[in-house]
Design a protein around this motif. Structure first.
Motif, PDB file in Angstrom:
ATOM      1  N   ILE A 297      -4.360  46.570   1.154  1.00 38.67           N
ATOM      2  CA  ILE A 297      -4.872  46.067   2.497  1.00 38.67           C
ATOM      3  C   ILE A 297      -5.052  46.983   3.559  1.00 38.67           C
ATOM      4  N   ASP A 298      -5.975  46.982   4.263  1.00 39.05           N
ATOM      5  CA  ASP A 298      -6.359  47.852   5.483  1.00 39.05           C
ATOM      6  C   ASP A 298      -6.581  47.235   6.663  1.00 39.05           C
ATOM      7  N   THR A 299      -5.594  47.655   7.599  1.00 37.99           N
ATOM      8  CA  THR A 299      -5.569  46.910   9.011  1.00 37.99           C
ATOM      9  C   THR A 299      -5.610  47.962   9.947  1.00 37.99           C
ATOM     10  N   ALA A 300      -5.214  47.746  11.239  1.00 34.91           N
ATOM     11  CA  ALA A 300      -5.128  48.884  12.264  1.00 34.91           C
ATOM     12  C   ALA A 300      -4.650  48.249  13.388  1.00 34.91           C
ATOM     13  N   ALA A 301      -4.118  48.944  14.495  1.00 34.22           N
ATOM     14  CA  ALA A 301      -3.467  48.307  15.675  1.00 34.22           C
ATOM     15  C   ALA A 301      -4.600  47.781  16.289  1.00 34.22           C
ATOM     16  N   LEU A 302      -5.986  48.222  16.466  1.00 29.55           N
ATOM     17  CA  LEU A 302      -7.065  47.651  17.129  1.00 29.55           C
ATOM     18  C   LEU A 302      -7.436  46.343  16.744  1.00 29.55           C
ATOM     19  N   TYR A 303      -7.103  46.105  15.546  1.00 30.85           N
ATOM     20  CA  TYR A 303      -7.452  44.705  14.748  1.00 30.85           C
ATOM     21  C   TYR A 303      -6.729  43.538  15.296  1.00 30.85           C
ATOM     22  N   ASN A 304      -5.674  43.955  15.987  1.00 33.69           N
ATOM     23  CA  ASN A 304      -4.702  42.744  16.404  1.00 33.69           C
ATOM     24  C   ASN A 304      -4.342  41.664  15.416  1.00 33.69           C
ATOM     25  N   ASN A 305      -4.125  42.173  14.238  1.00 29.17           N
ATOM     26  CA  ASN A 305      -3.687  41.095  13.218  1.00 29.17           C
ATOM     27  C   ASN A 305      -2.683  41.774  12.145  1.00 29.17           C
ATOM     28  N   GLU A 306      -2.055  42.773  12.742  1.00 27.49           N
ATOM     29  CA  GLU A 306      -0.947  43.336  11.837  1.00 27.49           C
ATOM     30  C   GLU A 306       0.154  42.149  11.478  1.00 27.49           C
ATOM     31  N   GLN A 307       0.612  41.355  12.459  1.00 28.93           N
ATOM     32  CA  GLN A 307       1.408  40.396  12.317  1.00 28.93           C
ATOM     33  C   GLN A 307       1.263  39.345  11.245  1.00 28.93           C
ATOM     34  N   GLY A 308       0.018  38.927  11.244  1.00 29.50           N
ATOM     35  CA  GLY A 308      -0.477  38.044  10.079  1.00 29.50           C
ATOM     36  C   GLY A 308      -0.626  38.599   8.706  1.00 29.50           C
ATOM     37  N   VAL A 309      -0.875  40.059   8.816  1.00 29.34           N
ATOM     38  CA  VAL A 309      -1.060  40.709   7.427  1.00 29.34           C
ATOM     39  C   VAL A 309       0.418  40.700   7.088  1.00 29.34           C
ATOM     40  N   GLY A 310       1.388  41.174   7.791  1.00 36.57           N
ATOM     41  CA  GLY A 310       2.730  40.992   7.338  1.00 36.57           C
ATOM     42  C   GLY A 310       3.441  40.066   6.896  1.00 36.57           C
ATOM     43  N   GLN A 311       2.762  38.943   7.592  1.00 33.58           N
ATOM     44  CA  GLN A 311       3.344  37.567   7.059  1.00 33.58           C
ATOM     45  C   GLN A 311       2.664  37.160   5.754  1.00 33.58           C
ATOM     46  N   ALA A 312       1.489  37.522   5.727  1.00 31.05           N
ATOM     47  CA  ALA A 312       0.800  37.196   4.399  1.00 31.05           C
ATOM     48  C   ALA A 312       1.451  37.948   3.166  1.00 31.05           C
ATOM     49  N   ILE A 313       1.870  39.129   3.413  1.00 25.54           N
ATOM     50  CA  ILE A 313       2.637  40.051   2.358  1.00 25.54           C
ATOM     51  C   ILE A 313       3.996  39.283   1.952  1.00 25.54           C
ATOM     52  N   ARG A 314       4.462  38.982   3.019  1.00 23.73           N
ATOM     53  CA  ARG A 314       5.966  38.359   2.831  1.00 23.73           C
ATOM     54  C   ARG A 314       5.667  37.135   2.001  1.00 23.73           C
ATOM     55  N   GLU A 315       4.747  36.179   2.348  1.00 20.39           N
ATOM     56  CA  GLU A 315       4.611  34.969   1.765  1.00 20.39           C
ATOM     57  C   GLU A 315       4.064  34.996   0.448  1.00 20.39           C
ATOM     58  N   SER A 316       3.346  35.926  -0.098  1.00 20.55           N
ATOM     59  CA  SER A 316       2.352  36.111  -1.164  1.00 20.55           C
ATOM     60  C   SER A 316       3.297  35.961  -2.477  1.00 20.55           C
ATOM     61  N   GLY A 317       4.721  36.446  -2.475  1.00 20.79           N
ATOM     62  CA  GLY A 317       5.427  36.623  -3.519  1.00 20.79           C
ATOM     63  C   GLY A 317       5.124  37.800  -4.427  1.00 20.79           C
ATOM     64  N   VAL A 318       4.194  38.729  -3.885  1.00 22.98           N
ATOM     65  CA  VAL A 318       3.962  39.852  -4.710  1.00 22.98           C
ATOM     66  C   VAL A 318       4.877  40.788  -4.055  1.00 22.98           C
ATOM     67  N   PRO A 319       5.729  41.631  -4.970  1.00 19.93           N
ATOM     68  CA  PRO A 319       6.644  42.485  -4.676  1.00 19.93           C
ATOM     69  C   PRO A 319       6.070  43.536  -3.624  1.00 19.93           C
ATOM     70  N   ARG A 320       6.927  43.934  -2.554  1.00 20.19           N
ATOM     71  CA  ARG A 320       6.343  44.834  -1.503  1.00 20.19           C
ATOM     72  C   ARG A 320       5.978  46.162  -1.893  1.00 20.19           C
TER      73      ARG A 320
END
Length: 274
Positions: A47-70
């Motif tokens: 997954i590729d994000t950036a500070a500019l995209y203003n969506n790092e929080q959601g990316v992190g939440q999705a990773i945590r909720e996905s059930g896929v090991p970090r």
């Protein structure tokens, strides 16, 4: 590369998946969370994000909720231009890390080569790397002369250079330079921001029984370019990953190469104003 989770080995030994999901202009909250979850469910591990995209929080939440090991997910973020410089980059990284809710990032990039700043920014990235906060460091939108500057000034060669790259901007000299220096080239906007009205792509899509997007993604992979097409639609995210069951002929690869017009849909790295 025969599988969605196949990886390239970066110059420091870290493995990076060839295909990832880009989330530029994907809204934070439900949109980015559902996009990232759809990608991870499909089998993406990058997954590729950036500070500019203003969506790092959601990316992190999705990773945590996905059930896929970090540890199975390769996460990239980038320092924005206004935050460049040594101390400000360290602070920007910490802010990104907190928003993502991750202890360690897999890859951290300098987003653009801001004149007079990117060498100090690179020193900050080297510190983060040496301190173990990020597994690999690299750059984005760097031309050959920018890369040479960094290599002349430091003992760490960027692991990745993420640039605009697609059939109308093939970046062959840059690709050659990166290969010679063990820098992995990565394509942003591989699908030309939807400008796919190219007769050759129509012809090849019909020939191989694939979409035009799949033809381009396959062309990237066969050129050994990491690629991060963006989509928010689960069926499109899945379709973009269905590129491991066919191969473009050498002749067709060359025909796509010949589409090059050095045409940018994004900014010029030697002349940008943001």
């Amino acid at each position: 590369m025969k599988h969605l989770q196949d990886t390239t080995t970066l110059n420091n030994g870290v493995n990076m998946p060839w295909l990832g999901l880009g989330v530029y202009k994907v809204e934070d909250g439900d949109e980015v969370i559902s996009s990232v979850k759809a990608a991870l469910e499909t089998g993406y591990r990058h997954i590729d994000t950036a500070a500019l995209y203003n969506n790092e929080q959601g990316v992190g939440q999705a990773i945590r909720e996905s059930g896929v090991p970090r540890e199975e997910i390769f996460v990239t973020s980038k320092v924005w231009n206004s935050e460049q410089g040594y101390e400000s980059t360290l602070q920007a990284f910490e802010a990104s890390r907190k928003r993502l809710g991750l202890e360690v990032l897999d890859l951290y990039l300098i987003h653009w080569p801001v004149k007079g700043k990117y060498l100090d920014t690179w020193k900050a990235l080297m510190k983060l790397y040496k301190d173990g906060y990020v597994r690999a460091i690299g750059v984005s939108n760097f031309q050959i002369h920018h890369l040479q500057d960094i290599m002349d000034d430091s003992d760490i060669v960027p692991a990745v250079n993420q640039v605009e790259c697609h059939p109308l901007l093939t970046q062959k000299p840059l690709l050659k330079f990166c290969r010679e220096n063990q820098i992995q080239l990565e394509a942003w906007s591989p699908l030309m921001q939807g400008n796919l009205d190219v007769p050759l792509l129509d012809e090849l899509a019909a020939k191989y029984g694939k979409s035009k997007a799949q033809i381009i993604i396959r062309w990237d992979l066969q050129n050994e370019i990491v690629t991060i097409p963006k989509s928010v639609k689960p069926h499109r995210i899945a379709e973009n990953a269905q590129v491991f069951d066919f191969e473009l002929s050498e002749e067709d690869m060359q025909r796509i190469d010949a589409l090059n017009q050095n045409k940018r849909f994004g900014a010029d790295p030697d002349n940008f104003d943001f």
